[in-house]
Scaffold this active site. Structure first.
Site, PDB file in Angstrom:
ATOM      1  N   GLU A 269      40.440  54.477  66.856  1.00  0.00           N
ATOM      2  CA  GLU A 269      41.620  53.621  67.304  1.00  0.00           C
ATOM      3  C   GLU A 269      42.258  53.821  68.701  1.00  0.00           C
ATOM      4  O   GLU A 269      42.903  52.983  68.836  1.00  0.00           O
ATOM      5  CB  GLU A 269      42.535  54.132  66.092  1.00  0.00           C
ATOM      6  CG  GLU A 269      42.250  53.945  64.673  1.00  0.00           C
ATOM      7  CD  GLU A 269      41.547  54.808  63.924  1.00  0.00           C
ATOM      8  OE1 GLU A 269      41.127  54.639  62.695  1.00  0.00           O
ATOM      9  OE2 GLU A 269      40.830  55.811  64.431  1.00  0.00           O
TER      10      GLU A 269
ATOM     11  N   PHE B 292      47.596  61.392  50.075  1.00  0.00           N
ATOM     12  CA  PHE B 292      46.479  61.441  50.717  1.00  0.00           C
ATOM     13  C   PHE B 292      46.636  60.291  51.920  1.00  0.00           C
ATOM     14  O   PHE B 292      47.082  59.171  51.745  1.00  0.00           O
ATOM     15  CB  PHE B 292      45.201  60.981  49.933  1.00  0.00           C
ATOM     16  CG  PHE B 292      43.891  60.599  50.681  1.00  0.00           C
ATOM     17  CD1 PHE B 292      43.156  61.752  51.181  1.00  0.00           C
ATOM     18  CD2 PHE B 292      43.325  59.402  51.017  1.00  0.00           C
ATOM     19  CE1 PHE B 292      42.212  61.535  51.938  1.00  0.00           C
ATOM     20  CE2 PHE B 292      42.241  59.074  51.621  1.00  0.00           C
ATOM     21  CZ  PHE B 292      41.403  60.348  51.971  1.00  0.00           C
ATOM     22  N   GLN B 293      46.415  60.787  53.064  1.00  0.00           N
ATOM     23  CA  GLN B 293      46.474  60.062  54.372  1.00  0.00           C
ATOM     24  C   GLN B 293      47.625  59.421  54.727  1.00  0.00           C
ATOM     25  O   GLN B 293      48.128  58.512  55.134  1.00  0.00           O
ATOM     26  CB  GLN B 293      45.356  58.899  54.416  1.00  0.00           C
ATOM     27  CG  GLN B 293      43.986  59.482  54.480  1.00  0.00           C
ATOM     28  CD  GLN B 293      42.940  58.338  55.078  1.00  0.00           C
ATOM     29  OE1 GLN B 293      43.298  57.179  54.539  1.00  0.00           O
ATOM     30  NE2 GLN B 293      41.797  58.775  55.668  1.00  0.00           N
TER      31      GLN B 293
ATOM     32  N   LYS C 151      51.268  50.082  51.720  1.00  0.00           N
ATOM     33  CA  LYS C 151      50.334  49.106  51.177  1.00  0.00           C
ATOM     34  C   LYS C 151      50.969  48.274  50.171  1.00  0.00           C
ATOM     35  O   LYS C 151      50.625  47.103  50.045  1.00  0.00           O
ATOM     36  CB  LYS C 151      49.214  49.962  50.577  1.00  0.00           C
ATOM     37  CG  LYS C 151      47.982  49.264  50.299  1.00  0.00           C
ATOM     38  CD  LYS C 151      46.909  49.859  49.882  1.00  0.00           C
ATOM     39  CE  LYS C 151      45.709  49.024  49.420  1.00  0.00           C
ATOM     40  NZ  LYS C 151      44.419  49.579  49.051  1.00  0.00           N
TER      41      LYS C 151
ATOM     42  N   MET D  46      39.247  66.138  90.212  1.00  0.00           N
ATOM     43  CA  MET D  46      40.407  66.449  90.494  1.00  0.00           C
ATOM     44  C   MET D  46      41.308  67.865  90.294  1.00  0.00           C
ATOM     45  O   MET D  46      41.990  68.387  91.339  1.00  0.00           O
ATOM     46  CB  MET D  46      41.706  65.363  90.092  1.00  0.00           C
ATOM     47  CG  MET D  46      42.672  65.480  90.687  1.00  0.00           C
ATOM     48  SD  MET D  46      42.823  64.841  92.453  1.00  0.00           S
ATOM     49  CE  MET D  46      42.873  63.243  92.592  1.00  0.00           C
TER      50      MET D  46
END
Length: 559
Positions: free
Chosen positions: A51, A113-114, A163, A466
């Site tokens: 993602e 969940f999630q 959802k 760097m």
């Protein structure tokens, strides 16, 4: 007509002219992906490897095209994986709409969940965000998200949709009012003050930032410079707003800016700042910045005025509109003596490097030569980024895409994919260090899957370059956790991910391999092996004034 929430999202995207979406599906967002499947003829979805890569791709698409980037992610870790990409866009004022889906409304707040409070997490790094709990509010929220992302100073907006809202139905009325950003009004008295300041100046300097790129004000900047007749410098984000090959261009300002630009700003009597926010990497010691100058700042965001550096005058408004007003009223000026003085600096302090071996600067200059300055360059962060900023001459806006404000390692590869998909007519090259490349190198698989013909150049010094440079200069060479001692073969890795890979150890090998890469029409990785102790010069030490810039010659002279 009655539509589900998922159908409403897709219809609203079509209203906004969206034809490209980046993302990664999951359980909570399945209804949206089902509608994407049904609408794949009008909206193309690109499945990235992660993602974060999707967020950077949407960001790169936005920067390269000037459109609003769109990214999808599911709930929980899918949404949190967008956070770095959203923050990157926020710091650089990039228009982005992130659409996430969450657990059902009845499951919110129950550690389901999630489940994650993604609107709470992203509140500090978005212009605005929504969680839409009623399908009747969904179309309005999506339309407002695009309006907010583009209006004034652009930025990311997140819309989180439970959802069950994506499954519920409501009446939907199509709208033809695609969001158009209006430039707004410009204060006449501020314009008048600016005109007086410019006409009085004997030693003016023009400093161009990313706001000029975002405003698509390249032509106006050129006309302004022609009127004022002054040397020009820019920020990392301002690259291309003024032609880097123009004789009046003096280079980048700040920590790794040219001595010419740093000395010019320190000696000028008027600094005209166009769409720049006085980052600490630009100003050095802010109390000593432009110490001999009055400062005129032009910016769309009033919050930036007097935030980091006190200014003498300001014009608030869209940079393009402000410059158009100024260009109408300004009388042509002549500052030949001042320009000649700055050009002496330019001749005396050119950017140099060791031409005997393969180096980062050579690689960038060779890319410039072979592409004739016509490519879109994306970068990661660190030495590779600074060399790309210093040694490639950017002729037009939206051809240098980099993470300036947040400094996101792992940004460039995803951004290059978005840029190439948005600008298929352009050669797109991502410049990376080996440390940055490791962070999101899985997106090579995305390039291979869709045969997106980007060229991935890894400037491989087997260290975190760097950070090592700072350790060398300021930490007595205590190289703590910066030496990448392993046997990773990037060329073989590329081949395993469906991308042509080449290992390069010499200048001639690079010339040949890059020339071939330009002709292949498929993704290519060039792993360029350079010395671990190559450095970016000049440099301004932390806390020092920008006119105290030093290079390797200065250090050797002190020994």
């Amino acid at each position: 007509m009655q539509l589900t929430g998922a159908q409403i999202v897709i219809e609203c995207l079509k209203e906004q002219g969206v034809d490209t979406v980046f993302g990664y599906p999951g359980g909570a967002i399945l209804n949206l992906y089902d509608e994407l499947y049904k609408n794949q003829d009008s909206i193309k979805h690109y499945l990235t490897s992660h993602e974060q890569g999707a967020a950077h791709a949407a960001d790169g698409y936005a920067r390269a095209t000037g459109k609003t980037g769109v990214v999808f992610a599911t709930s929980g870790p899918g949404a949190t994986n967008l956070v770095t990409g959203i923050a990157t866009a926020y710091m650089d004022s990039i228009p982005l709409v992130a659409i996430t889906c969450n657990v059902g409304v009845g499951l919110l707040g129950k550690d389901s969940f999630q489940e994650i409070d993604i609107t709470g997490i992203t509140l500090p790094i978005t212009k605005h965000n929504y969680i839409v709990k009623d399908v009747k509010d969904l179309a309005s929220a999506i339309r407002k998200a695009f309006a907010i992302a583009r209006k004034g100073r652009p930025g990311p907006v997140l819309v989180d949709i439970p959802k069950d809202v994506t499954a519920e139905k409501t009446e939907f009325t199509a709208s033809e009012n695609k969001m158009v950003s209006e430039p707004g009004t410009v204060c006449d008295s501020q314009i008048a003050t600016a005109i007086k300041m410019i006409h009085k100046a004997k030693r003016p300097m023009i400093f161009v930032g990313g706001g000029a790129v975002l405003a698509n004000a390249g032509a106006e900047v050129q006309a302004f410079v022609d009127k004022v007749q002054a040397p020009v410098c820019d920020t990392l984000m301002g690259k291309g707003a003024f032609n880097g090959a123009d004789p009046l261009y003096t280079g980048m300002l700040g920590m790794h800016g040219t001595k010419t630009a740093n000395y010019g700003v320190s000696e000028c009597d008027l600094l005209v700042v166009i769409g720049a926010r006085f980052s600490d990497r630009v100003t050095g010691n802010a109390k000593k910045f432009a110490k001999n100058a009055k400062i005129l700042q032009i910016d769309v965001d009033e919050v930036e005025i007097n935030k980091n550096v006190l200014v003498t005058g300001q014009v608030i408004g869209d940079v393009k509109a402000v410059l158009q007003r100024l260009n109408e009223k300004l009388e042509p000026a002549n500052h030949d003596e001042w320009i000649a003085h700055i050009m002496e600096y330019k001749e005396k302090y050119p950017l140099t490097y060791n031409e005997e071996v393969l180096t980062g600067p050579f690689i960038i200059e060779e890319i410039y030569r072979q592409t004739e300055g016509e490519a879109v360059i994306t970068t990661e962060v660190g030495q590779n980024q600074m060399w790309a900023a210093q040694f490639y001459k950017y002729k037009e806006p939206r051809t240098f895409l980099t993470s300036g404000g947040l400094g996101t390692m792992g940004y460039g590869l995803g951004a290059s994919l978005g840029a190439k998909l948005g600008r298929p007519d352009k050669i797109v090259i991502n410049i990376a260090g080996d440390g940055c490349f490791r962070m999101n190198m899985n997106e090579l698989a995305t390039a291979g899957r869709y045969n997106i013909p980007i060229i991935q150049v890894v400037i491989n010094n087997h260290v975190l370059g760097m950070v090592r440079q700072w350790q060398t200069l300021f930490y007595d060479k205590r190289y703590s956790a910066t030496v990448l001692e392993d046997n990773v073969n990037f060329a073989k890795l590329a081949e395993a991910l469906g991308v042509k890979g080449v290992t390069i150890t010499s200048k001639e090998e690079f010339k040949t391999a890059f020339a071939e890469a330009l002709t292949l029409g498929k993704p290519v990785l060039l792993d360029c092996q350079i010395d671990a102790d190559e450095k970016v010069w000049p440099m301004v030490a932390p806390g020092a004034a920008i006119d105290e810039a030093f290079d390797e010659g200065d250090l050797n002279a002190q020994k």
